[in-house]
Motif scaffolding. Structure first.
Motif, PDB file in Angstrom:
ATOM      1  N   THR A   1      -1.527  10.726   4.928  1.00 12.43           N
ATOM      2  CA  THR A   1      -1.877   9.366   4.483  1.00 12.43           C
ATOM      3  C   THR A   1      -0.942   8.299   4.589  1.00 12.43           C
ATOM      4  O   THR A   1      -1.241   7.149   5.313  1.00 12.43           O
ATOM      5  N   VAL A   2       0.330   8.393   4.417  1.00 12.90           N
ATOM      6  CA  VAL A   2       1.183   7.504   4.867  1.00 12.90           C
ATOM      7  C   VAL A   2       1.277   7.179   6.096  1.00 12.90           C
ATOM      8  O   VAL A   2       1.437   6.022   6.764  1.00 12.90           O
TER       9      VAL A   2
ATOM     10  N   GLY B   1       9.521   4.571  10.894  1.00 10.01           N
ATOM     11  CA  GLY B   1       8.794   4.948   9.482  1.00 10.01           C
ATOM     12  C   GLY B   1       8.915   6.330   9.497  1.00 10.01           C
ATOM     13  O   GLY B   1       9.907   6.898   9.957  1.00 10.01           O
ATOM     14  N   LEU B   2       7.866   6.722   9.270  1.00 13.82           N
ATOM     15  CA  LEU B   2       7.521   8.116   9.184  1.00 13.82           C
ATOM     16  C   LEU B   2       7.127   8.814  10.471  1.00 13.82           C
ATOM     17  O   LEU B   2       6.746   9.973  10.731  1.00 13.82           O
ATOM     18  N   LEU B   3       6.442   8.018  11.446  1.00 13.00           N
ATOM     19  CA  LEU B   3       5.980   8.363  12.656  1.00 13.00           C
ATOM     20  C   LEU B   3       6.954   8.912  13.779  1.00 13.00           C
ATOM     21  O   LEU B   3       8.209   8.283  13.694  1.00 13.00           O
TER      22      LEU B   3
ATOM     23  N   SER C   1       0.670  -1.076  -0.162  1.00  8.93           N
ATOM     24  CA  SER C   1      -0.180   0.031   0.074  1.00  8.93           C
ATOM     25  C   SER C   1       0.916   1.249  -0.149  1.00  8.93           C
ATOM     26  O   SER C   1       0.460   2.245  -0.684  1.00  8.93           O
ATOM     27  N   LYS C   2       2.075   1.132   0.883  1.00  5.78           N
ATOM     28  CA  LYS C   2       2.840   2.420   0.641  1.00  5.78           C
ATOM     29  C   LYS C   2       3.234   2.570  -0.393  1.00  5.78           C
ATOM     30  O   LYS C   2       3.773   3.974  -0.833  1.00  5.78           O
TER      31      LYS C   2
ATOM     32  N   GLU D   1       4.163   9.561  18.337  1.00  7.20           N
ATOM     33  CA  GLU D   1       3.100   9.086  17.347  1.00  7.20           C
ATOM     34  C   GLU D   1       3.145   7.406  17.553  1.00  7.20           C
ATOM     35  O   GLU D   1       2.227   6.836  17.517  1.00  7.20           O
ATOM     36  N   TYR D   2       4.502   6.994  17.667  1.00  5.96           N
ATOM     37  CA  TYR D   2       4.604   5.516  17.847  1.00  5.96           C
ATOM     38  C   TYR D   2       3.972   5.018  18.901  1.00  5.96           C
ATOM     39  O   TYR D   2       3.259   3.959  18.765  1.00  5.96           O
TER      40      TYR D   2
END
Length: 184
Positions: free
Chosen positions: A156-157, A100-102, A36-37, A106-107
């Motif tokens: 979105t990612v 990742g992007l977090l 998806s990513k 946020e993680y």
């Protein structure tokens, strides 16, 4: 003859607690996180590239578009209805490769991803973003998207990562509860 117009949008997405998690599970039954990513990234790449288009089956792109709409709505529901169980309170340091992007914050609390995303954009704006990158990635156009599509893309990612993390923690919690129930 009366012309009756039925609006399914509002009523369909206002189901009770836990429904957002079911929608997320449904999304990941048909879409793997990495795929998806990558697909979202490819669509974004071709959407901003002039005179080129993505070489993927349009039916796959359309199915992915619909699935992402579902995930965005699921995230909105989870943000509104779920509260505490997704928070990771362990004090250990988290490896950057896991994040990742977090961000680390946020993680630990993936609901923050959805709160930030829906504070900046509403569901219709995410729909517009997804429709735009589908449109611009599917054909060769001289024009580029007229609005900022980078920030909705990043959100979105992050939503993909956060949703996957929430479901992972839900499974871990259920497994721990089942194991403690069997021991007692």
């Amino acid at each position: 003859m009366k012309n009756i117009k039925t609006d399914f949008e509002d009523r369909f997405w206002t189901t009770g607690k836990g429904f957002g998690l079911q929608l997320m599970e449904h999304f990941f039954q048909f879409n793997e996180l990495d795929v998806s990513k990558e697909r979202l990234s490819n669509m974004m790449k071709y959407a901003v590239k002039r005179n080129s288009w993505i070489h993927e089956d349009p039916a796959v792109i359309f199915q992915f578009h619909q699935s992402m709409r579902l995930l965005v709505r699921a995230g909105h529901l989870v943000m509104q209805k779920e509260r505490k169980w997704t928070v990771d309170t362990r004090p250990e340091k988290i490896a950057p490769s896991v994040l990742g992007l977090l961000s680390e914050k946020e993680y630990r609390n993936p609901l923050l991803v959805f709160r930030k995303a829906f504070w900046e954009y509403d569901i219709k704006e995410f729909d517009y973003f997804m429709s735009g990158i589908v449109y611009f990635s599917m054909g060769a156009y001289e024009n580029l998207p007229e609005s900022n599509i980078v920030m909705p893309y990043i959100h979105t990612v992050k939503m993909l990562d956060a949703a996957h993390l929430i479901l992972q923690r839900k499974k871990e919690k259920e497994k721990a509860e089942n194991n403690s129930g069997q021991e007692g």
